[in-house]
Enzyme design. Structure first.
Site, PDB file in Angstrom:
ATOM      1  N   LYS A   1      24.236 -27.150 -29.322  1.00 13.73           N
ATOM      2  CA  LYS A   1      23.150 -28.097 -29.605  1.00 13.73           C
ATOM      3  C   LYS A   1      21.952 -27.597 -28.927  1.00 13.73           C
ATOM      4  CE  LYS A   1      25.770 -31.534 -31.970  1.00 13.73           C
ATOM      5  NZ  LYS A   1      25.798 -32.844 -32.619  1.00 13.73           N
TER       6      LYS A   1
ATOM      7  N   GLU B   1      18.457 -37.048 -25.889  1.00 16.21           N
ATOM      8  CA  GLU B   1      17.220 -37.158 -26.525  1.00 16.21           C
ATOM      9  C   GLU B   1      16.866 -38.597 -26.892  1.00 16.21           C
ATOM     10  OE1 GLU B   1      18.644 -34.617 -29.877  1.00 16.21           O
ATOM     11  OE2 GLU B   1      19.153 -36.369 -30.940  1.00 16.21           O
TER      12      GLU B   1
ATOM     13  N   ARG C   1      27.644 -23.536 -42.630  1.00 15.71           N
ATOM     14  CA  ARG C   1      29.010 -23.392 -43.525  1.00 15.71           C
ATOM     15  C   ARG C   1      28.534 -24.151 -44.995  1.00 15.71           C
ATOM     16  NH1 ARG C   1      30.164 -28.772 -42.959  1.00 15.71           N
ATOM     17  NH2 ARG C   1      29.930 -29.601 -40.976  1.00 15.71           N
TER      18      ARG C   1
ATOM     19  N   HIS D   1      28.379 -42.916 -37.565  1.00 17.38           N
ATOM     20  CA  HIS D   1      27.705 -41.545 -37.606  1.00 17.38           C
ATOM     21  C   HIS D   1      28.376 -40.498 -38.612  1.00 17.38           C
ATOM     22  CE1 HIS D   1      25.488 -43.338 -34.398  1.00 17.38           C
ATOM     23  NE2 HIS D   1      26.481 -43.217 -33.652  1.00 17.38           N
TER      24      HIS D   1
HETATM   25  P1  ADP Z   1      27.494 -34.649 -35.170  1.00 19.70           P
HETATM   26  O1  ADP Z   1      27.068 -33.276 -34.711  1.00 19.70           O
HETATM   27  O2  ADP Z   1      28.395 -35.411 -34.290  1.00 19.70           O
HETATM   28  O3  ADP Z   1      27.801 -35.159 -36.564  1.00 19.70           O
HETATM   29  P2  ADP Z   1      24.747 -35.394 -35.462  1.00 19.70           P
HETATM   30  O4  ADP Z   1      23.658 -34.961 -34.339  1.00 19.70           O
HETATM   31  O5  ADP Z   1      24.687 -34.596 -36.626  1.00 19.70           O
HETATM   32  O6  ADP Z   1      26.083 -35.471 -34.812  1.00 19.70           O
HETATM   33  O7  ADP Z   1      24.231 -36.853 -35.790  1.00 19.70           O
HETATM   34  C1  ADP Z   1      25.133 -37.469 -36.484  1.00 19.70           C
HETATM   35  C2  ADP Z   1      24.493 -38.874 -36.848  1.00 19.70           C
HETATM   36  O8  ADP Z   1      24.120 -39.642 -35.615  1.00 19.70           O
HETATM   37  C3  ADP Z   1      23.069 -38.851 -37.558  1.00 19.70           C
HETATM   38  O9  ADP Z   1      23.115 -38.523 -38.634  1.00 19.70           O
HETATM   39  C4  ADP Z   1      22.408 -40.303 -37.057  1.00 19.70           C
HETATM   40  O10 ADP Z   1      22.817 -41.065 -37.808  1.00 19.70           O
HETATM   41  C5  ADP Z   1      22.754 -40.313 -35.697  1.00 19.70           C
HETATM   42  N1  ADP Z   1      22.128 -39.826 -34.726  1.00 19.70           N
HETATM   43  C6  ADP Z   1      22.047 -38.508 -34.149  1.00 19.70           C
HETATM   44  N2  ADP Z   1      21.071 -38.249 -33.366  1.00 19.70           N
HETATM   45  C7  ADP Z   1      20.166 -39.355 -33.381  1.00 19.70           C
HETATM   46  C8  ADP Z   1      19.038 -39.774 -32.736  1.00 19.70           C
HETATM   47  N3  ADP Z   1      18.551 -39.031 -31.890  1.00 19.70           N
HETATM   48  N4  ADP Z   1      18.554 -41.037 -32.955  1.00 19.70           N
HETATM   49  C9  ADP Z   1      19.230 -41.731 -33.980  1.00 19.70           C
HETATM   50  N5  ADP Z   1      20.253 -41.516 -34.491  1.00 19.70           N
HETATM   51  C10 ADP Z   1      20.852 -40.346 -34.179  1.00 19.70           C
END
Ligand code: ADP
Length: 497
Positions: free
Chosen positions: A117, A201, A293, A236
């Site tokens: 990431k 973040e 993917r 999430h």
């Molecule tokens: P993963 O790779 O574990 O699936 P992501 O980074 O794609 O994690 O995030 C999954 C979910 O978590 C997002 O769709 C959102 O709902 C929440 N999320 C992630 N980062 C943030 C953020 N900075 N602020 C608010 N919600 C977040």
């Protein structure tokens, strides 16, 4: 080259989806399976099937040697990884190529860059794609975390550099919570991903999760297939997705599409991929991650664009140029997908393990089903408890919601508890109907007894009860007592439409 034989290194609905696509293209299909899947639809449908090990994924669907061995024995041209398992493992992609097979996906380097990431955030920044404010290097100390958090402002999110699947994230509300959150985020990351690197973040308060599907060929063309709205999530993780998003204007769609194309170009991307963004109420959008993917929710895009994403993946891997330009891609109608899981909406969506005794689909006009299990199959602890995906397609959002409601109300699965009632409750919620929702929707309205208002609790409970009485989901269920309809506060009135 034209493929004559493809090995599908996956199971469940996505393996079935890919096998069907290959059949349409006249390509021989080779399935692999663990002992738990001997009688699964993907095995029965494929032209050939090879056992790759015992049920635990580490011994079977994550067993690179066994999969390569099967590919050699079957003499396939190419390997399709599906999603999950080895799909985003750059070593697997590399190994597949080194053994002389074509990997139906991006180059191993692109997977590696986007799988980390921090690397992905750095690349995006260079490519002019907005990222969520925060660090672009791994945190070295809790002091650094405190300084950054002070700059960007609380609440912040600690995230695992190698994270995925909604794991390894910690919301931190204030400076006092930071030291212990930092420690636990690192140890969770270490346990889950074998890498304790974390970064920080800004935690966006009420974002929407909106992603852009891209296709890139090996001749330098990159197009986007518009957006998918994926804000209906639990833990999430997405459960309902739709396209187009009720929130995007044409202007914002174009801006996000352009950013997604820049993102794909920045890592030399080839094949199908998805750029995930968080979008705030003002329309500001931020890169979240790239999935290198095919995604679970790809069908909604297929329905509104008329483009078969898996066919495109194969055509791209065969070396063909894309057969259409950006201008030719149109949005027609509206599509919604519900992921039907064997899990208990009244028990924090925990998996419901058991044998599917009976499953009766509910198709009809505008309903597509992508399913990878059948009656007699077991939902086990070894794999994701996804049973099926119902995808509704209509001319308008409203028509699509009513088609989905009809399909889910008719659907009948016996033997395990499912999240169908929770999906129905979402579809019938007035705010969902208006398209007014964000990633906190489930948490805000449907956490029984925790944060929801009594009315909303009752809405879900009633949906659950109504669905049980219609479908007899759990009369003889393995987990007695959890969902017998006798829970206090339940009333068996109909939910207002
Ligand atoms: P993963 O790779 O574990 O699936 P992501 O980074 O794609 O994690 O995030 C999954 C979910 O978590 C997002 O769709 C959102 O709902 C929440 N999320 C992630 N980062 C943030 C953020 N900075 N602020 C608010 N919600 C977040």
């Amino acid at each position: 080259m034209t493929f004559s034989s493809v090995l599908i290194a996956n199971r469940g609905e996505i393996a079935v989806r890919i096998i069907r696509c290959c059949k349409e293209l006249g390509i021989e299909t080779v399935a692999v399976y663990s002992d738990a899947d001997r009688l699964s639809p993907h095995v029965l449908l494929a032209d050939k099937a090879y056992r790759i090990g015992p049920p635990p994924a580490t011994d079977s669907y994550l067993n690179i040697e066994a999969i390569i061995e099967a590919a050699k024995r079957a003499r396939v041209n190419a390997v399709h990884p599906g999603y999950g398992f080895l799909a985003e493992n750059s070593m697997f992609a590399e190994r597949v190529s080194a053994e002389g097979f074509i990997f139906i996906g991006p180059r191993a380097e692109s997977i590696a860059m986007m799988g980390d990431k921090i690397t992905a955030r750095t690349l995006m920044e260079k490519a002019g794609v907005p990222i969520v404010p925060g660090t672009i290097t791994p945190l070295q100390s809790v002091e650094e975390a405190l300084t950054v958090a002070g700059d960007i402002g609380f609440p912040v999110l600690l995230k695992a550099t190698g994270g995925g699947g909604g794991k390894g994230m910690r919301i931190v509300e204030n400076a006092d919570q930071l030291p212990s959150a930092y420690k636990s985020a690192r140890s969770e990351a270490k346990n889950a991903f074998g890498n304790d690197s974390v970064y920080v973040e800004k935690y966006l308060m009420d974002p929407r999760h909106i992603e852009i599907q891209v296709l890139a060929d090996s001749h330098g063309a990159v197009v986007h297939l518009n957006e998918r709205e994926c804000s209906i999530q639990r833990r999430h993780q997405k459960i309902i997705e739709e396209a187009p998003s009720a929130f995007l204007t044409d202007d914002l769609r174009q801006q996000m599409g352009d950013a997604a194309i820049r993102a794909a170009r920045s890592c030399g991307y080839v094949n199908a991929g998805t750029i995930e963004f968080l979008v705030d109420a003002s329309g500001a959008f931020y890169f979240l991650e790239m999935n290198t993917r095919v995604q679970v929710e790809h069908p909604v895009t297929e329905l509104i664009t008329g483009i078969d994403i898996v066919k495109e993946q194969i055509a791209i891997a065969e070396g063909n140029p894309l057969s259409f330009s950006q201008e030719a891609i149109r949005i027609r109608g509206h599509a919604i997908e519900c992921r039907i899981y064997a899990e208990d909406p009244l028990n924090n969506f925990l998996p419901s393990i058991g044998t599917i005794r009976n499953i009766q689909s509910s198709l009809g006009p505008g309903i597509r089903e992508d399913r990878g299990v059948q009656a007699g199959n077991r939902i086990t602890v070894y794999y994701d408890p996804l049973i099926t995906k119902i995808i509704a397609y209509g001319r308008t959002r409203q028509e699509t919601i009513s088609k989905m409601d009809r399909a889910l109300s008719e659907y009948n699965i016996q033997g395990v508890i499912t999240n169908i009632p929770a999906c129905l409750a979402v579809l019938r919620h007035p705010l969902f109907k208006k398209g007014m929702y964000n990633t906190h929707f489930m948490q805000d309205y449907f956490s029984i007894g925790i944060t929801a208002t009594p009315d909303e609790n009752e809405m879900l409970a009633t949906a659950v009860a109504a669905s049980f009485s219609v479908h007899d989901h759990i009369r003889k269920n393995e987990t007695p007592g959890t969902q017998t309809g006798s829970r206090s506060g339940w009333k068996s009135k109909n939910i207002p439409k």
